[in-house]
Design an enzyme around this catalytic site. Structure first.
Site, PDB file in Angstrom:
ATOM      1  N   ASP A  53       0.824  -1.203   0.000  1.00  0.00           N
ATOM      2  CA  ASP A  53       0.000   0.000   0.000  1.00  0.00           C
ATOM      3  C   ASP A  53       0.868   1.268   0.000  1.00  0.00           C
ATOM      4  O   ASP A  53       2.105   1.203  -0.039  1.00  0.00           O
ATOM      5  CB  ASP A  53      -0.941  -0.043   1.208  1.00  0.00           C
ATOM      6  CG  ASP A  53      -2.347   0.430   0.872  1.00  0.00           C
ATOM      7  OD1 ASP A  53      -2.509   1.225  -0.073  1.00  0.00           O
ATOM      8  OD2 ASP A  53      -3.296   0.004   1.563  1.00  0.00           O
ATOM      9  N   ASP A  59     -10.103   2.945  -3.869  1.00  0.00           N
ATOM     10  CA  ASP A  59     -10.710   1.689  -3.435  1.00  0.00           C
ATOM     11  C   ASP A  59     -12.114   1.482  -3.994  1.00  0.00           C
ATOM     12  O   ASP A  59     -12.946   2.404  -4.002  1.00  0.00           O
ATOM     13  CB  ASP A  59     -10.797   1.644  -1.903  1.00  0.00           C
ATOM     14  CG  ASP A  59      -9.429   1.547  -1.246  1.00  0.00           C
ATOM     15  OD1 ASP A  59      -8.433   1.347  -1.962  1.00  0.00           O
ATOM     16  OD2 ASP A  59      -9.365   1.684  -0.010  1.00  0.00           O
TER      17      ASP A  59
END
Length: 286
Positions: free
Chosen positions: A46, A101
């Protein structure tokens, strides 16, 4: 591994993960050695708590660490598409997120950047030339079965991810999924579209109002075609053979991949009545 599954882990290129746990910055080689010792198959990396870090440089460090670990580990880059990773990540990772997302909804948007299925789908159009075997655009995990959409919408979501040659990662709890969800995720003919040996990502070839046509060239010379109805009422959606790279006069056989039914030979075009927020997914073979 004993259950036939792969072992994936999550970490972050910054000092902290998005959950405020320790990240990998400065510890890439130690972490990679430990991942290899644990038998890790897949690493999602990430991009939280990265301050002034450069995306390409940071992910390249972890790429080098994984290569030296002695174990093949799939490297998933997740910097949300902010630095257009499709332009540089081919030799750094195996897949890269192209957007923020995904959310378990048809077309919602969140203030912090999360978005529904159709918004993410639209952002994939034009990225097809960057994808191929070993280096994939990643429109994010599947939301199929998480409850925010209905079965018709989930079939559309799954179909379009397969047209996109997207990495297929079930984001639901597979231990407790309903039979209708298992049927979506395990339809071999639909999965075969995603896994076609050519590795070509499909693209949108037509848009008229709330109707989309997306097509993917297959290794056998056929085409997988998704007739998508984005509207709130049933609609007739059509595709001409010239839209998908065939001569306009061609006669071709058509198979419905969800119904698992041959629909006969069609000359020049095909049309179908598509439910609201639904898809008809066909394979066209000359």
């Amino acid at each position: 591994h004993s259950k036939g599954l792969k072992f994936g882990l999550y970490s972050d290129a910054g000092t902290l993960t998005c959950q405020k746990r320790p990240g990998g910055r400065g510890y890439e080689f130690q972490d990679a050695r430990q991942y290899a010792a644990w038998g890790v198959d897949y690493l999602k990396y990430d991009w939280c708590s990265t301050t002034t870090q450069n995306q390409q440089a940071s992910y390249s460090i972890m790429r080098d660490a994984l290569l030296k670990s002695g174990r093949p580990i799939v490297f998933s880059i997740c910097e949300w598409g902010t630095s257009k990773p499709w332009t540089w990540a081919r030799d750094v990772g195996n897949l890269w997120r192209t957007t923020g997302d995904i959310q378990d909804c048809w077309d919602c948007k969140r203030d912090w950047g999360g978005m529904g299925f159709v918004h993410i789908l639209d952002l994939q159009d034009g990225l097809e030339s960057y994808a191929g075997p070993g280096h994939w655009n990643d429109p994010d995990m599947l939301e199929v079965g998480n409850g925010g959409m209905n079965a018709t919408e989930y079939r559309a979501h799954f179909s379009l991810w397969c047209i996109l040659a997207a990495p297929l990662m079930a984001g639901n709890d597979i231990r407790s999924m309903k039979p209708e969800i298992a049927e979506i995720l395990t339809n071999r003919e639909v999965v075969a579209v995603d896994q076609d040996a050519s590795g070509l990502q499909g693209r949108r070839v037509k848009r008229e109002g709330d109707s989309d046509v997306w097509a993917k060239q297959l290794s056998d010379g056929g085409r997988a075609v998704a007739l998508l109805n984005r509207g709130k009422a049933p609609a007739q959606v059509s595709v001409s053979w010239s839209d998908i790279g065939y001569p306009a006069h061609l006669s071709a056989s058509v198979r419905d991949l969800w119904a698992k039914k041959d629909l006969g030979t069609h000359a020049g075009s095909f049309s179908a009545n598509v439910p609201a927020h639904g898809v008809v997914l066909i394979k066209v073979e000359p």
